[in-house]
Each structure stands twice: as C-alpha cells, then as structure tokens.
Design a protein around this motif. Structure first.
Motif, PDB file in Angstrom:
ATOM      1  N   THR A 282      95.945  41.566 113.744  1.00  0.00           N
ATOM      2  CA  THR A 282      94.901  41.957 114.692  1.00  0.00           C
ATOM      3  C   THR A 282      95.437  42.416 116.043  1.00  0.00           C
ATOM      4  O   THR A 282      94.696  42.964 116.845  1.00  0.00           O
ATOM      5  N   THR A 283      96.727  42.193 116.305  1.00  0.00           N
ATOM      6  CA  THR A 283      97.273  42.533 117.622  1.00  0.00           C
ATOM      7  C   THR A 283      97.344  44.040 117.838  1.00  0.00           C
ATOM      8  O   THR A 283      97.510  44.814 116.892  1.00  0.00           O
ATOM      9  N   GLN A 284      97.197  44.439 119.081  1.00  0.00           N
ATOM     10  CA  GLN A 284      97.417  45.817 119.509  1.00  0.00           C
ATOM     11  C   GLN A 284      98.539  45.768 120.549  1.00  0.00           C
ATOM     12  O   GLN A 284      98.326  45.397 121.691  1.00  0.00           O
ATOM     13  N   ARG A 285      99.742  46.117 120.135  1.00  0.00           N
ATOM     14  CA  ARG A 285     100.888  45.910 121.023  1.00  0.00           C
ATOM     15  C   ARG A 285     101.988  46.914 120.723  1.00  0.00           C
ATOM     16  O   ARG A 285     102.213  47.279 119.571  1.00  0.00           O
ATOM     17  N   THR A 286     102.690  47.339 121.779  1.00  0.00           N
ATOM     18  CA  THR A 286     103.851  48.208 121.645  1.00  0.00           C
ATOM     19  C   THR A 286     105.105  47.408 121.968  1.00  0.00           C
ATOM     20  O   THR A 286     105.179  46.762 123.016  1.00  0.00           O
ATOM     21  N   PHE A 287     106.070  47.444 121.058  1.00  0.00           N
ATOM     22  CA  PHE A 287     107.360  46.800 121.274  1.00  0.00           C
ATOM     23  C   PHE A 287     108.384  47.892 121.589  1.00  0.00           C
ATOM     24  O   PHE A 287     108.545  48.833 120.820  1.00  0.00           O
ATOM     25  N   ARG A 288     109.071  47.727 122.718  1.00  0.00           N
ATOM     26  CA  ARG A 288     110.085  48.710 123.122  1.00  0.00           C
ATOM     27  C   ARG A 288     111.461  48.142 122.778  1.00  0.00           C
ATOM     28  O   ARG A 288     111.866  47.091 123.284  1.00  0.00           O
ATOM     29  N   ILE A 289     112.182  48.859 121.909  1.00  0.00           N
ATOM     30  CA  ILE A 289     113.472  48.407 121.417  1.00  0.00           C
ATOM     31  C   ILE A 289     114.537  49.424 121.812  1.00  0.00           C
ATOM     32  O   ILE A 289     114.432  50.606 121.489  1.00  0.00           O
ATOM     33  N   ALA A 290     115.555  48.964 122.525  1.00  0.00           N
ATOM     34  CA  ALA A 290     116.682  49.822 122.875  1.00  0.00           C
ATOM     35  C   ALA A 290     117.688  49.795 121.728  1.00  0.00           C
ATOM     36  O   ALA A 290     118.127  48.720 121.313  1.00  0.00           O
ATOM     37  N   ALA A 291     118.016  50.950 121.194  1.00  0.00           N
ATOM     38  CA  ALA A 291     118.909  51.016 120.038  1.00  0.00           C
ATOM     39  C   ALA A 291     119.470  52.418 119.906  1.00  0.00           C
ATOM     40  O   ALA A 291     118.923  53.382 120.447  1.00  0.00           O
ATOM     41  N   GLY A 292     120.559  52.518 119.150  1.00  0.00           N
ATOM     42  CA  GLY A 292     121.167  53.807 118.869  1.00  0.00           C
ATOM     43  C   GLY A 292     120.682  54.378 117.557  1.00  0.00           C
ATOM     44  O   GLY A 292     119.852  53.786 116.851  1.00  0.00           O
ATOM     45  N   ASP A 293     121.216  55.539 117.197  1.00  0.00           N
ATOM     46  CA  ASP A 293     120.743  56.224 115.998  1.00  0.00           C
ATOM     47  C   ASP A 293     121.095  55.465 114.725  1.00  0.00           C
ATOM     48  O   ASP A 293     120.379  55.547 113.725  1.00  0.00           O
ATOM     49  N   PHE A 294     122.179  54.686 114.755  1.00  0.00           N
ATOM     50  CA  PHE A 294     122.539  53.911 113.574  1.00  0.00           C
ATOM     51  C   PHE A 294     121.454  52.892 113.251  1.00  0.00           C
ATOM     52  O   PHE A 294     121.059  52.714 112.096  1.00  0.00           O
ATOM     53  N   VAL A 295     120.944  52.214 114.280  1.00  0.00           N
ATOM     54  CA  VAL A 295     119.878  51.230 114.075  1.00  0.00           C
ATOM     55  C   VAL A 295     118.597  51.919 113.622  1.00  0.00           C
ATOM     56  O   VAL A 295     117.885  51.418 112.749  1.00  0.00           O
ATOM     57  N   GLU A 296     118.305  53.077 114.220  1.00  0.00           N
ATOM     58  CA  GLU A 296     117.128  53.828 113.775  1.00  0.00           C
ATOM     59  C   GLU A 296     117.229  54.164 112.288  1.00  0.00           C
ATOM     60  O   GLU A 296     116.233  54.117 111.563  1.00  0.00           O
ATOM     61  N   PHE A 297     118.412  54.481 111.829  1.00  0.00           N
ATOM     62  CA  PHE A 297     118.601  54.847 110.432  1.00  0.00           C
ATOM     63  C   PHE A 297     118.588  53.619 109.526  1.00  0.00           C
ATOM     64  O   PHE A 297     117.969  53.628 108.463  1.00  0.00           O
ATOM     65  N   MET A 298     119.232  52.547 109.952  1.00  0.00           N
ATOM     66  CA  MET A 298     119.435  51.392 109.097  1.00  0.00           C
ATOM     67  C   MET A 298     118.237  50.448 109.059  1.00  0.00           C
ATOM     68  O   MET A 298     117.880  49.911 108.005  1.00  0.00           O
ATOM     69  N   ILE A 299     117.597  50.214 110.209  1.00  0.00           N
ATOM     70  CA  ILE A 299     116.572  49.176 110.314  1.00  0.00           C
ATOM     71  C   ILE A 299     115.166  49.725 110.483  1.00  0.00           C
ATOM     72  O   ILE A 299     114.210  49.199 109.902  1.00  0.00           O
ATOM     73  N   LEU A 300     115.013  50.797 111.290  1.00  0.00           N
ATOM     74  CA  LEU A 300     113.680  51.262 111.660  1.00  0.00           C
ATOM     75  C   LEU A 300     112.793  51.622 110.462  1.00  0.00           C
ATOM     76  O   LEU A 300     111.622  51.232 110.435  1.00  0.00           O
ATOM     77  N   PRO A 301     113.280  52.342 109.453  1.00  0.00           N
ATOM     78  CA  PRO A 301     112.386  52.656 108.319  1.00  0.00           C
ATOM     79  C   PRO A 301     111.845  51.411 107.620  1.00  0.00           C
ATOM     80  O   PRO A 301     110.653  51.351 107.277  1.00  0.00           O
ATOM     81  N   LYS A 302     112.691  50.403 107.419  1.00  0.00           N
ATOM     82  CA  LYS A 302     112.235  49.167 106.780  1.00  0.00           C
ATOM     83  C   LYS A 302     111.230  48.439 107.670  1.00  0.00           C
ATOM     84  O   LYS A 302     110.240  47.887 107.194  1.00  0.00           O
ATOM     85  N   LEU A 303     111.514  48.462 108.971  1.00  0.00           N
ATOM     86  CA  LEU A 303     110.633  47.805 109.930  1.00  0.00           C
ATOM     87  C   LEU A 303     109.244  48.428 109.913  1.00  0.00           C
ATOM     88  O   LEU A 303     108.222  47.731 109.845  1.00  0.00           O
ATOM     89  N   LEU A 304     109.205  49.739 109.963  1.00  0.00           N
ATOM     90  CA  LEU A 304     107.920  50.439 109.983  1.00  0.00           C
ATOM     91  C   LEU A 304     107.186  50.327 108.651  1.00  0.00           C
ATOM     92  O   LEU A 304     105.949  50.308 108.617  1.00  0.00           O
TER      93      LEU A 304
END
Length: 304
Positions: free
Chosen positions: A97-119
């Motif tokens: 039910t939450t409406q929230r934005t999480f701001r994560i500082a990361a490089g492209d490796f993290v975007e590739f490795m973790i972000l798709p699974k997270l989303l």
C-alpha cells in the motif's frame, strides 16, 4: 464554548476520558488504567472543569456520554492513536500500500546485476514503490547524502565511509577476461603472455576505489598495457569487440555480452581477489521499516 489551551491540558485526562467512554464505569476504567477509583473520579472532575460540560451522566447501565462527549470522542481517539503511533515508531510499513520513492546510488554494474530482479519483485508486490538510481557520489559527500536522506542506499564496492554510515556485504564479484573469439583461445585460463601484450580497456580507476587487477599484477612485478579508460562497464565489451583489446568484466556482464559481441570468456591468467559488493545506509534510518524492507530485498536480489 470553553476556550481550552492545549499547552496546559494534561493529556492523561484525555486517556481517562477515552477509557470512561469505552468502559462506561469508573470502576472498570480504574481497573484498566491501574488507578484508584478516586484518582479516576478526580481526573473526570478536572476534565469537566476544563471542558465546561458534565461529559458523562449516570444512567441505568452505567455512565452515559453527553452530546459534548459524543462530539469530541472521535477527534480525541484519533489524536491519541496518532500520538501512540509516533511514540511507537510510526505505523507499520506495508509494501502493498505504500507510495514511496527509494533513491539508490549505484553504478551500471549494479543496475545490470540487481535492478532488473528488484523491479520484477516490486512490480508484483509493491506497485506504489519507485526506484530512482542516481550516480555514485564523491566519497567525501557520501556520508552527508545518506545522513540527509538525499539518497537512501548506496550499492558499490567498499569505500571509505563516514561517521554514522553502516555497511553490509551483499556478494563477491567474480571477474572474467574477454577477447575476440577469432583469437581461437582454448577454454579455461587466459594465457598470461597475451594478457601482458595486448592493450586493455579498463574502468575509470578513481570511481571503483582502486584497481584490484593492477595491484595484484604489480605485486608480481607485472604490468598490463592500458589502451582505453572508460566510465562504465557496458562500454567495455563494445570497445573490445571493435579493437581486439582485452577487457575484464564481472561474470554476469561477461556472460551476457560475450556472444552478442563475439567475444570469448576465460578465467583470468592468475587469481585476482574478488571485489565485494556492499550496501550502505545511515544509522539515522535504522528504524525505518521501509528502508529495512528495501535492504532485505536488495540482499535477496544480490544473492539470487
């Protein structure tokens, strides 16, 4: 109507009022509040004086509220519940039910490795959550940005952390060495002679806390030639495919791009220390249930 100064009102009187409303009895109210009946009666008398109303009158079934008591019971109950929530650390976080934005500082490796699974997880369990990935801050600014809430988390290889910053290891990053498939190298470990002869395309040193590969080579009095320095991992296989340069990539990126760019993957010529991937946050937000949930989710995705 009585004018009541909330600054001078004893909030305990409102607790007694709410309990009398719910129990309709001085006796039962005193038992619930662990007070004497005379203390409850005294509190009711003080509240009547402040409100300028009887609030409760005696009826056949017990204390009956006056119209004034009926008028204020809703706001009083709501106010006491909000105070209790604040003192208990706020309402329970609910991903669904939450409406929230999480701001994560990361490089492209993290975007590739973790972000798709997270989303993928968030899209099915927390549709109101938005992930905003921002560039990695300068190490000197990291602590301040985490403390202020400008960023919620940082995910990267270890760096010098400021006061109040916590960190947790997520995973180790296995490296692989890539080169043209046309070289016809056998599977297995990359030949050291070619590794020290051919130019390398490398990631920008200062953004990754130093270079594990070059430190390891230097410890053996070895040095590789550098042909290009880039700012992100994704550029490396593209350059390697067009130049014949060597590149060393985290295994997930290497495996994903090798076939597309006609590169072959190999174990490095010697064992390099595997970089650690860590998540950082500030102790100021240790009790933030939403951030606890996000850290747990990041951990799960890093290990998946």
């Amino acid at each position: 109507m009585h004018n009541i100064n909330i600054r001078t009102l004893d909030l305990n009187l409102l607790v007694v009022f709410l309990t009398l409303w719910e129990t309709q009895s001085v006796t039962r109210a005193s038992e619930r509040l662990a007070l004497s009946q005379s203390a409850v009666s005294h509190a009711l008398r003080r509240l009547r004086e402040r409100m300028g109303d009887e609030l409760f009158v005696l009826g056949r079934t017990g204390l009956l509220p006056t119209s004034r008591a009926t008028e204020i019971i809703g706001p009083v109950r709501e106010a006491l519940e909000k105070i209790d929530q604040v003192l208990q650390g706020g309402s329970t976080f609910s991903p669904g039910t939450t409406q929230r934005t999480f701001r994560i500082a990361a490089g492209d490796f993290v975007e590739f490795m973790i972000l798709p699974k997270l989303l993928q997880h968030i899209s099915t369990t927390a549709a109101g959550v938005v992930i905003e990935v921002v560039p990695l801050p300068d190490p000197l600014a990291l602590s301040l940005m985490l403390e202020s809430g400008a960023i919620d988390l940082m995910i990267n290889t270890p760096a010098v952390l400021g006061a109040g910053v916590r960190s947790e290891k997520l995973a180790t990053v296995q490296l692989q060495t890539l080169i043209w498939q046309r070289e016809g190298l056998k599977a297995g470990r990359f030949p050291m002679a070619l590794y020290l002869e051919r130019p390398h395309v490398v990631i920008s040193m200062h953004e990754r806390g130093g270079n594990i590969i070059d430190r390891t080579l230097a410890a053996q009095s070895l040095r590789r030639p550098i042909g290009a320095v880039v700012q992100n991992f994704m550029a490396m296989p593209v350059i390697a495919s067009q130049t014949g340069y060597i590149c060393n990539l985290p295994s997930p990126i290497a495996q994903a791009f090798a076939k597309a760019y006609k590169l072959s993957c190999h174990a490095p010529p010697i064992e390099f220390p595997e970089p650690e991937l860590i998540v950082c946050w500030h102790t100021r937000f240790d009790a933030d249930e939403g951030l606890q949930w996000m850290r747990d989710l990041v951990r799960q995705c890093a290990l998946a």
